[in-house]
Scaffold this active site. Structure first.
Site, PDB file in Angstrom:
ATOM      1  CE  LYS A  13      -1.944  -1.002   4.019  1.00  0.00           C
ATOM      2  NZ  LYS A  13      -1.335  -2.307   4.302  1.00  0.00           N
ATOM      3  NE  ARG A  88      -4.950  -0.239   9.087  1.00  0.00           N
ATOM      4  CZ  ARG A  88      -3.689  -0.631   8.976  1.00  0.00           C
ATOM      5  NH1 ARG A  88      -3.344  -1.830   9.290  1.00  0.00           N
ATOM      6  NH2 ARG A  88      -2.781   0.199   8.581  1.00  0.00           N
ATOM      7  NE  ARG A 127       7.599  -2.328   6.223  1.00  0.00           N
ATOM      8  CZ  ARG A 127       6.274  -2.347   6.269  1.00  0.00           C
ATOM      9  NH1 ARG A 127       5.570  -1.697   5.370  1.00  0.00           N
ATOM     10  NH2 ARG A 127       5.657  -3.042   7.198  1.00  0.00           N
ATOM     11  NE  ARG A 160       5.918  -0.347  10.136  1.00  0.00           N
ATOM     12  CZ  ARG A 160       4.808  -0.432   9.406  1.00  0.00           C
ATOM     13  NH1 ARG A 160       4.715   0.237   8.267  1.00  0.00           N
ATOM     14  NH2 ARG A 160       3.796  -1.170   9.794  1.00  0.00           N
ATOM     15  NE  ARG A 171       1.840  -4.933  11.109  1.00  0.00           N
ATOM     16  CZ  ARG A 171       2.949  -4.713  10.400  1.00  0.00           C
ATOM     17  NH1 ARG A 171       4.125  -5.140  10.842  1.00  0.00           N
ATOM     18  NH2 ARG A 171       2.888  -4.068   9.274  1.00  0.00           N
TER      19      ARG A 171
HETATM   20  P1  AP5 Z   1       4.813  -1.589   1.912  1.00  0.00           P
HETATM   21  O1  AP5 Z   1       4.476  -0.803   0.701  1.00  0.00           O
HETATM   22  O2  AP5 Z   1       5.567  -0.934   2.981  1.00  0.00           O
HETATM   23  O3  AP5 Z   1       3.501  -2.336   2.456  1.00  0.00           O
HETATM   24  P2  AP5 Z   1       2.215  -1.785   3.209  1.00  0.00           P
HETATM   25  O4  AP5 Z   1       1.030  -2.412   2.577  1.00  0.00           O
HETATM   26  O5  AP5 Z   1       2.253  -0.304   3.309  1.00  0.00           O
HETATM   27  O6  AP5 Z   1       2.450  -2.498   4.604  1.00  0.00           O
HETATM   28  P3  AP5 Z   1       2.351  -1.945   6.089  1.00  0.00           P
HETATM   29  O7  AP5 Z   1       3.090  -2.938   6.938  1.00  0.00           O
HETATM   30  O8  AP5 Z   1       2.750  -0.507   6.162  1.00  0.00           O
HETATM   31  O9  AP5 Z   1       0.855  -2.082   6.346  1.00  0.00           O
HETATM   32  P4  AP5 Z   1       0.170  -2.109   7.705  1.00  0.00           P
HETATM   33  O10 AP5 Z   1      -1.213  -1.960   7.263  1.00  0.00           O
HETATM   34  O11 AP5 Z   1       0.402  -3.269   8.552  1.00  0.00           O
HETATM   35  O12 AP5 Z   1       0.920  -0.945   8.533  1.00  0.00           O
HETATM   36  P5  AP5 Z   1       0.514   0.540   8.839  1.00  0.00           P
HETATM   37  O13 AP5 Z   1       1.729   1.346   8.910  1.00  0.00           O
HETATM   38  O14 AP5 Z   1      -0.582   0.980   7.948  1.00  0.00           O
HETATM   39  O15 AP5 Z   1       5.626  -2.901   1.409  1.00  0.00           O
HETATM   40  C1  AP5 Z   1       6.078  -3.865   2.340  1.00  0.00           C
HETATM   41  C2  AP5 Z   1       7.441  -4.410   1.893  1.00  0.00           C
HETATM   42  O16 AP5 Z   1       7.266  -5.169   0.697  1.00  0.00           O
HETATM   43  C3  AP5 Z   1       8.466  -3.317   1.549  1.00  0.00           C
HETATM   44  O17 AP5 Z   1       9.728  -3.747   1.945  1.00  0.00           O
HETATM   45  C4  AP5 Z   1       8.365  -3.182   0.025  1.00  0.00           C
HETATM   46  O18 AP5 Z   1       9.580  -2.750  -0.542  1.00  0.00           O
HETATM   47  C5  AP5 Z   1       8.012  -4.606  -0.396  1.00  0.00           C
HETATM   48  N1  AP5 Z   1       7.130  -4.659  -1.556  1.00  0.00           N
HETATM   49  C6  AP5 Z   1       6.100  -3.800  -1.866  1.00  0.00           C
HETATM   50  N2  AP5 Z   1       5.490  -4.186  -3.017  1.00  0.00           N
HETATM   51  C7  AP5 Z   1       6.153  -5.318  -3.429  1.00  0.00           C
HETATM   52  C8  AP5 Z   1       5.994  -6.182  -4.565  1.00  0.00           C
HETATM   53  N3  AP5 Z   1       5.054  -5.965  -5.494  1.00  0.00           N
HETATM   54  N4  AP5 Z   1       6.839  -7.233  -4.658  1.00  0.00           N
HETATM   55  C9  AP5 Z   1       7.815  -7.469  -3.731  1.00  0.00           C
HETATM   56  N5  AP5 Z   1       8.010  -6.669  -2.629  1.00  0.00           N
HETATM   57  C10 AP5 Z   1       7.185  -5.621  -2.504  1.00  0.00           C
HETATM   58  O19 AP5 Z   1      -0.096   0.394  10.317  1.00  0.00           O
HETATM   59  C11 AP5 Z   1       0.744   0.079  11.410  1.00  0.00           C
HETATM   60  C12 AP5 Z   1      -0.068   0.014  12.692  1.00  0.00           C
HETATM   61  O20 AP5 Z   1      -0.691   1.289  12.944  1.00  0.00           O
HETATM   62  C13 AP5 Z   1      -1.237  -0.982  12.694  1.00  0.00           C
HETATM   63  O21 AP5 Z   1      -0.809  -2.284  13.021  1.00  0.00           O
HETATM   64  C14 AP5 Z   1      -2.155  -0.366  13.759  1.00  0.00           C
HETATM   65  O22 AP5 Z   1      -1.667  -0.627  15.054  1.00  0.00           O
HETATM   66  C15 AP5 Z   1      -2.000   1.129  13.477  1.00  0.00           C
HETATM   67  N6  AP5 Z   1      -2.980   1.604  12.489  1.00  0.00           N
HETATM   68  C16 AP5 Z   1      -2.704   2.124  11.255  1.00  0.00           C
HETATM   69  N7  AP5 Z   1      -3.842   2.434  10.614  1.00  0.00           N
HETATM   70  C17 AP5 Z   1      -4.864   2.105  11.431  1.00  0.00           C
HETATM   71  C18 AP5 Z   1      -6.278   2.165  11.319  1.00  0.00           C
HETATM   72  N8  AP5 Z   1      -6.885   2.617  10.207  1.00  0.00           N
HETATM   73  N9  AP5 Z   1      -7.031   1.730  12.377  1.00  0.00           N
HETATM   74  C19 AP5 Z   1      -6.450   1.298  13.520  1.00  0.00           C
HETATM   75  N10 AP5 Z   1      -5.108   1.191  13.671  1.00  0.00           N
HETATM   76  C20 AP5 Z   1      -4.318   1.590  12.642  1.00  0.00           C
HETATM   77 MG    MG Z   2       2.464   1.060   4.896  1.00  0.00          MG
END
Ligand code: AP5
Ligand code: MG
Length: 217
Positions: A13, A88, A127, A160, A171
């Site tokens: 994402k 979410r 990552r 992270r 997660r």
């Molecule tokens: P990346 O693009 O970083 O993936 P992502 O989908 O953004 O993954 P996140 O881990 O950031 O998602 P998340 O939803 O768990 O975390 P968030 O920060 O939102 O890619 C991942 C890796 O893969 C990278 O190394 C990249 O290079 C590689 N990659 C990408 N595309 C690829 C491909 N096509 N092929 C191969 N490799 C690839 O949330 C963190 C925490 O915050 C949550 O756990 C929760 O506690 C809180 N939080 C955030 N939002 C909310 C919400 N709406 N409600 C409640 N709590 C929330």
């Molecule tokens: Mg992300």
């Protein structure tokens, strides 16, 4: 253009939302990034969020909805925005619908990057993120030219705190229980598009650009 980028933890994402934000000159609104900044700054929000994030749980809906409501009211969102990691839960999706109707806006598309759960732990654990500019890398799939150094700005890369195999597993189970139901929610609303996230990063970008052309069109 009001885009929602959906997908399980590690699906890509953030990687793709950053490209769309640059291309269309709209803000990338990542609730995860907002919480991480608050944790780093030691604000009250950060103290609240940290406990949930390090356990791999969702921050409570009322807190999350409140920060998104405030963010979407800012003037840089007038031209559009891309939401990365919000909503979410069904409660967050309902609240977003209300926020957008108050702003006189509609969702242009909900794009889900679909990746099998079996691939996601490796994506998360490998990552690396730049401390200075926030660019995202992967030690195997998108490695920087020089280990631990950002190609874009020369900054140092870090991992992270929630990118351990154990927290990723938690997660992913939270995603299955709370977020996956949003696929049917947005399918029923007629705005849902799915992209195969097993492809390379550039192939996913290409598929996304095609979807966005039709949304703009
Ligand atoms: P990346 O693009 O970083 O993936 P992502 O989908 O953004 O993954 P996140 O881990 O950031 O998602 P998340 O939803 O768990 O975390 P968030 O920060 O939102 O890619 C991942 C890796 O893969 C990278 O190394 C990249 O290079 C590689 N990659 C990408 N595309 C690829 C491909 N096509 N092929 C191969 N490799 C690839 O949330 C963190 C925490 O915050 C949550 O756990 C929760 O506690 C809180 N939080 C955030 N939002 C909310 C919400 N709406 N409600 C409640 N709590 C929330
Ligand atoms: Mg992300």
């Amino acid at each position: 253009m009001q885009i929602i980028m959906m997908g399980a933890p590690g699906a890509g994402k953030g990687t793709q939302a950053a490209k769309i934000a640059t291309k269309y000159e709209i803000p990338q609104i990542s609730t995860g990034d907002m919480f991480r900044s608050a944790v780093a700054e030691g604000t009250e929000l950060g103290k609240q969020a940290k406990e949930y994030m390090s356990a791999g749980k969702l921050v409570p809906d009322e807190v999350t909805i409140g920060i998104v409501r405030e963010r979407l009211a800012k003037s840089d969102c007038e031209k559009g925005f891309i939401l990365d990691g919000f909503p979410r839960t069904v409660e967050q999706a309902d609240a977003l619908g209300k926020i957008l109707s108050d702003l006189g806006k509609e969702i242009s598309a909900v794009i889900n990057i679909d990746v099998p759960l079996s691939d996601l732990i490796e994506r998360g654990v490998g990552r690396r993120i730049c401390k200075s500019c926030g660019a995202t890398y992967h030690i195997k799939f998108n490695a920087p030219v020089k280990e631990n150094v950002c190609d874009a700005c020369g900054g140092e890369l870090y991992q992270r705190a929630d990118d351990t195999a154990e927290t990723m597993t938690k997660r992913l189970s939270v995603y299955e229980a709370s977020t996956r139901p949003l696929i049917d929610y947005y399918k029923n609303a007629g705005v849902y598009v799915e992209i195969d996230g097993r492809q390379s990063i550039s192939a996913v970008t290409e598929a996304l650009n095609k979807v966005l052309l039709s949304v703009e069109g």
